[in-house]
Design a protein around this motif. Structure first.
Motif, short mmCIF file in Angstrom:
data_model
loop_
_atom_site.label_atom_id
_atom_site.label_comp_id
_atom_site.label_asym_id
_atom_site.label_seq_id
_atom_site.Cartn_x
_atom_site.Cartn_y
_atom_site.Cartn_z
N LYS A 97 36.25 66.34 -58.53
CA LYS A 97 36.37 67.90 -59.10
C LYS A 97 35.61 68.51 -57.97
N LEU A 98 35.74 69.86 -57.60
CA LEU A 98 34.92 70.74 -57.14
C LEU A 98 34.68 71.87 -57.86
N ASN A 99 33.41 72.14 -57.80
CA ASN A 99 32.91 73.56 -58.41
C ASN A 99 33.16 74.64 -57.28
N THR A 100 34.09 75.62 -57.86
CA THR A 100 34.46 76.53 -57.01
C THR A 100 33.35 77.68 -57.00
N GLN A 101 32.35 77.73 -58.01
CA GLN A 101 31.51 78.74 -58.19
C GLN A 101 30.14 78.25 -57.00
N ASP A 102 30.31 76.83 -57.07
CA ASP A 102 29.23 76.52 -55.99
C ASP A 102 29.74 76.56 -54.53
N HIS A 103 30.97 76.58 -54.37
CA HIS A 103 31.69 76.33 -53.03
C HIS A 103 32.93 77.37 -52.86
N PRO A 104 32.41 78.64 -52.83
CA PRO A 104 33.46 79.63 -52.76
C PRO A 104 34.22 79.58 -51.12
N GLU A 105 33.73 78.92 -50.20
CA GLU A 105 34.32 78.98 -48.91
C GLU A 105 35.42 77.92 -49.17
N ILE A 106 35.32 77.04 -49.81
CA ILE A 106 36.70 76.30 -49.97
C ILE A 106 37.81 77.12 -50.79
N VAL A 107 37.44 77.75 -51.55
CA VAL A 107 38.57 78.72 -52.44
C VAL A 107 39.29 79.16 -51.42
N GLY A 108 38.65 80.07 -50.44
CA GLY A 108 39.65 80.57 -49.69
C GLY A 108 40.45 79.77 -48.73
N ARG A 109 39.91 78.84 -48.24
CA ARG A 109 40.56 77.62 -47.44
C ARG A 109 41.61 77.07 -48.13
N ALA A 110 41.41 76.77 -49.35
CA ALA A 110 42.68 75.97 -50.15
C ALA A 110 43.64 77.22 -50.90
N ARG A 111 43.09 78.15 -50.53
CA ARG A 111 44.20 79.39 -51.18
C ARG A 111 44.14 79.41 -52.64
N ILE A 112 43.08 78.89 -53.46
CA ILE A 112 42.99 78.90 -54.89
C ILE A 112 42.93 80.39 -55.41
N GLN A 113 44.14 80.74 -56.33
CA GLN A 113 44.23 81.88 -56.74
C GLN A 113 43.95 82.03 -58.36
N GLY A 114 43.59 80.85 -58.83
CA GLY A 114 43.34 80.65 -60.38
C GLY A 114 42.90 79.42 -60.75
N ILE A 115 41.91 79.10 -61.63
CA ILE A 115 41.52 77.87 -61.91
C ILE A 115 41.50 77.46 -63.59
N PRO A 116 41.79 76.42 -63.89
CA PRO A 116 41.84 75.17 -63.16
C PRO A 116 43.00 75.14 -62.23
N ALA A 117 42.89 74.41 -60.83
CA ALA A 117 43.93 74.42 -59.94
C ALA A 117 43.66 72.88 -59.76
N LEU A 118 44.93 72.11 -59.79
CA LEU A 118 45.00 70.89 -59.20
C LEU A 118 45.95 70.74 -57.80
N ILE A 119 44.99 70.16 -56.92
CA ILE A 119 45.73 70.02 -55.66
C ILE A 119 45.81 68.55 -55.26
N LEU A 120 46.90 68.02 -54.96
CA LEU A 120 47.04 66.55 -54.44
C LEU A 120 47.36 66.57 -53.13
N TYR A 121 46.18 65.59 -52.43
CA TYR A 121 46.37 65.44 -50.90
C TYR A 121 46.63 64.13 -50.51
N ARG A 122 47.41 63.89 -49.68
CA ARG A 122 47.58 62.48 -49.22
C ARG A 122 47.57 62.79 -47.52
N GLN A 123 46.97 61.58 -46.84
CA GLN A 123 47.04 61.48 -45.40
C GLN A 123 46.70 63.00 -44.89
N GLY A 124 45.68 63.58 -45.29
CA GLY A 124 45.23 64.88 -44.62
C GLY A 124 46.05 66.02 -44.94
#
Length: 151
Positions: A97-124
């Motif tokens: 989990k990543l708290n978007t309130q504590d880490h707003p810089e990640i929200v923009g980079r990950a292009r989060i438009q609404g929460i909860p949002a689940l993003i699956l990453y594999r090999q970068g």
């Protein structure tokens, strides 16, 4: 070196240290060599910005990140379901989990438009997204669909 002995890189959610774990030892509950915290124990781990970036970019195991906030009712309601899903897919996939309130810089980079949002990453790379609160069975099905996990 055989496939079972091949090392898997995992980032510790607690201290951010990269660990190399033999693939055949993943189910044995490996711990971080630096801080001793579990690495692939079927629990959901809270990431900070540093451990998030390191894990999604360099871990060898797929990681599903729940982008959430403490003020979000659906996020809080989904938390126990996300935890059930983490147990169901461990050690093949790690859930965090990543708290978007504590880490707003990640929200923009990950292009989060609404929460909860689940993003699956594999090999970068981002593999897939799932928006909105979901029961554990839907989260597991989502992972099986995108990672070819056994039922």
């Amino acid at each position: 070196m055989g496939a079972a002995m091949e090392g898997v890189k995992l980032t510790c959610a607690t201290c951010g240290q990269t660990n190399r774990v033999p693939r055949d030892r993943l189910a044995a509950g490996p711990k971080c060599g630096t801080c001793g915290d579990p690495l692939a124990d079927g629990r959901v781990h809270e990431l900070d910005a540093r451990s998030h970036d390191k894990a999604v970019r360099s871990d060898d195991l797929p990681i599903l990140v729940d982008y959430w906030a403490p003020w979000c009712g659906p996020c809080r309601a989904m938390a126990p379901e996300f935890a059930k899903a983490a147990k169901a897919v461990a050690p093949a996939v790690r859930l965090a989990k990543l708290n978007t309130q504590d880490h707003p810089e990640i929200v923009g980079r990950a292009r989060i438009q609404g929460i909860p949002a689940l993003i699956l990453y594999r090999q970068g790379r981002e593999v897939a997204r799932l928006a909105g609160a979901r029961p554990a069975a839907q989260i597991v099905d989502f992972l099986r669909q995108h990672l070819s996990l056994a039922a």
